[in-house]
Design an enzyme around this catalytic site. Sequence first.
Site, mmCIF file in Angstrom:
data_model
loop_
_atom_site.group_PDB
_atom_site.id
_atom_site.type_symbol
_atom_site.label_atom_id
_atom_site.label_comp_id
_atom_site.label_asym_id
_atom_site.label_seq_id
_atom_site.Cartn_x
_atom_site.Cartn_y
_atom_site.Cartn_z
ATOM 1 N N LYS A 1 -20.234 -21.018 -9.407
ATOM 2 C CA LYS A 1 -19.577 -20.896 -10.717
ATOM 3 C C LYS A 1 -18.136 -20.431 -10.530
ATOM 4 C CE LYS A 1 -20.165 -21.313 -15.170
ATOM 5 N NZ LYS A 1 -21.302 -20.794 -15.916
ATOM 6 N N ALA B 1 -36.465 -23.441 -27.015
ATOM 7 C CA ALA B 1 -36.129 -22.256 -27.806
ATOM 8 C C ALA B 1 -35.591 -21.148 -26.913
ATOM 9 C CB ALA B 1 -37.365 -21.776 -28.572
ATOM 10 N N TYR C 1 0.864 -1.188 0.000
ATOM 11 C CA TYR C 1 0.000 0.000 0.000
ATOM 12 C C TYR C 1 0.899 1.236 0.000
ATOM 13 C CZ TYR C 1 -4.287 2.623 0.763
ATOM 14 O OH TYR C 1 -5.345 3.487 0.613
#
Length: 763
Positions: A95, A196, A40
């Site tokens: 995920k 679809a 930092y």
Amino acid sequence: MSKQSKRLEALVYHAKPTPGKIKVVPTKKYASQRDLSLAYSPGVAEPCLEIAKDVENVYKYTAKGNLVAVISNGTAVLGLGNIGPEASKPVMEGKGLLFKIFADIDVFDIEVDTEDVEAFIATVKNIAPTFGGINLEDIKAPEAFEIERRLKEELDIPVMHDDQHGTAIISAAALLNALEIAKKKIEDVTIVVSGAGAAAISCTRLYQAFGAKRENIVMLDSKGVIRDDRTSLTSEKAEFATHRKIDTLEEAMQNADVFVGLSQPDIVTPEMLLTMSANPIVFAMANPNPEIQYQLAIDTREDIIMATGRSDHPNQVNNVLGFPFIFRGALDVRATKINEAMKMAAVKALSDLAKESVPEQVNIAYAETKLTFGKEYIIPKPFDPRLIAVVPPAVAKAAMESGVAKEPIEDWDRYRNSLLERLGSDNKLVRMLMGRAKTNPKRVVFAEADQLDVLKAAQIAYEEGIAHPILLGRKKVILELMAEIEFNADDVAIIDPKSDKETNRKNRYAKAYWEKRKRQGVTIYSAEKVMRERNYFAAMMVNVGDADALITGYSRNYPSVVRPMLELIGMADGVSRVATTNVMMTQRGPMFLSDTSINIDPSAKDLAKIARMTSRVSKMFGIESVTAMISYSNFGSSDNPRAEKVREAVAYLHKAHPEMVVDGELQTDFALNQKMLQDIFPFSKLAGRKVNTLIFPNLDSANITYKLLKELNNAESIGPIMMGMRKPVHILQLGASVDEIVNMTAIAVIDAQEREKRTPRLG
């Protein structure tokens, strides 16, 4: 397990010990004030100024290049629908976990609280400077199409909506191979697409990119066949509207070559399959229940080539074969997008990989004698370790050739090696163990089933299909604990060796034991007495074939449990010394450490035998041992007898077993640091090799090392795995965790499977 119990288990998994499934960890030193001043202020100003001069330096000085955002608004989550951004977060974290364990990609999950397309796009664009790539997830159609299209056009980093393209890429690879097996050409076949939504549209577009003709495609939604005379069609549905005057799935299936299902379970009947053309290709990918059950389909047509989204059938169309590796390749060349060329390259890589010889590790994982390209193997398996070295390079090359790569790769061998190194820290081996055990579960007797953690492990083994448990212990206690944890299993045997009900069996076991040991001071009375002890009783169950394997040791010290096992089970033919190995899941991959539990001060001859037995165990996992014989000295640097015995063991192995990759004596740091070993001891058989097996000179060093790794590095341990026993007997460490007991159960099952293979069948 009841529905309520499964629900509670899932909730506890996500809540304990730390809420969620992913976290941020430092990648730089931070121990000293100097470290912090670099991390930092004031040191951090220097990379900031370099990035301000040239924004491309952000890839050099920050984590951007390996950071993907998984972004959703929660409008189409799994099978849950529009549940909102907060409720979608567990899925997005999941995920992220898959990105990390399969391709070593870091992830921040971002849940956006808007269903407005423009607001969503603006949000993603505003945060995009943080990331090297964007994975869009669980966004409902048709908005998903517009969001992805706009972000791909307006951002200069890879963007992919996996719900659309993941299934498309994997199923396209499977389709190319299925057509090859069926001896059909993609430009000639008729294709029926049931569904679809985003995935179905993307699949069909990709099939067209590989040559499928639009006039040969019929797509259906919830209202039936999408015809060109239907009104109010979205532009995506209109793209695949047919001129054929048919209305139903039944009509569409007549003489069709290919069925692709991304819709609802059980909508395809055997009668429909029978109307399809010869060698029909059926991808029933509705999850968890496909459009037609796998067994029903193959029973209906012998010539069918079948795939589903399920892991318990051949040919699983699993998105994890695609998205981690596609992003890996895109990130590694700093691609500005994921384009059609890159997706098609992934398809071809997966398709070609399925035609290559399968590594033994994959055969072992799926309990196959030999997986070969054919009707039941048209797509690689998720456990295939070659995926990371095959798919990302194909994607990276396509990015370079199509002009979207900002940092081309020059040394492809080095790149592939770096990809393989990324596989180290995940638990693929554990997943492989579980998968293999499930293929042929065995009867495992749990000698301490009245201990809660042991019973929990037996419950998991039962419910996951890893083993058929036999529960030994106080029946009343076991039943009470089973009720407490909702372990409902009427077909699981509960046996109390001390009960009168088991008198006949105890007497039978006692007589068999006495016959074997009557010339070693065992009387029939003493034999009957010890059969009241659970470990003696359990050992005899395995001895006489009433059980296939044994798990014990949870509540007693190791030596006290080993003793009856050696007495009753004994050592395998040709074995003069038993030993144990622990498999440690480390950042560099699985490591075998021996002997961790039995031999206090093994001789040179014993060490050689332990090395040989460990090598055989590693082969059971599909891993070839690269073995370092560990000492405090290196190649003769000490004349002490403790070092000398290790040298003697190595000399014997080099002479008697030259096929083994083994060397020593070596200090641990030299064994594990390839560069140090190559630089200082280039003559070693281990030079340039990645060591995965350590044989320690005594029990002190082996036991201390594996427990240090386990506690300080949170390395998962499988073991101690007993080596050299006549039957599959495995002894837990005192107080082993539930997960450790489950892992050992899988080992016991695989051990029994291996012995069954080696035993010739009569008749």
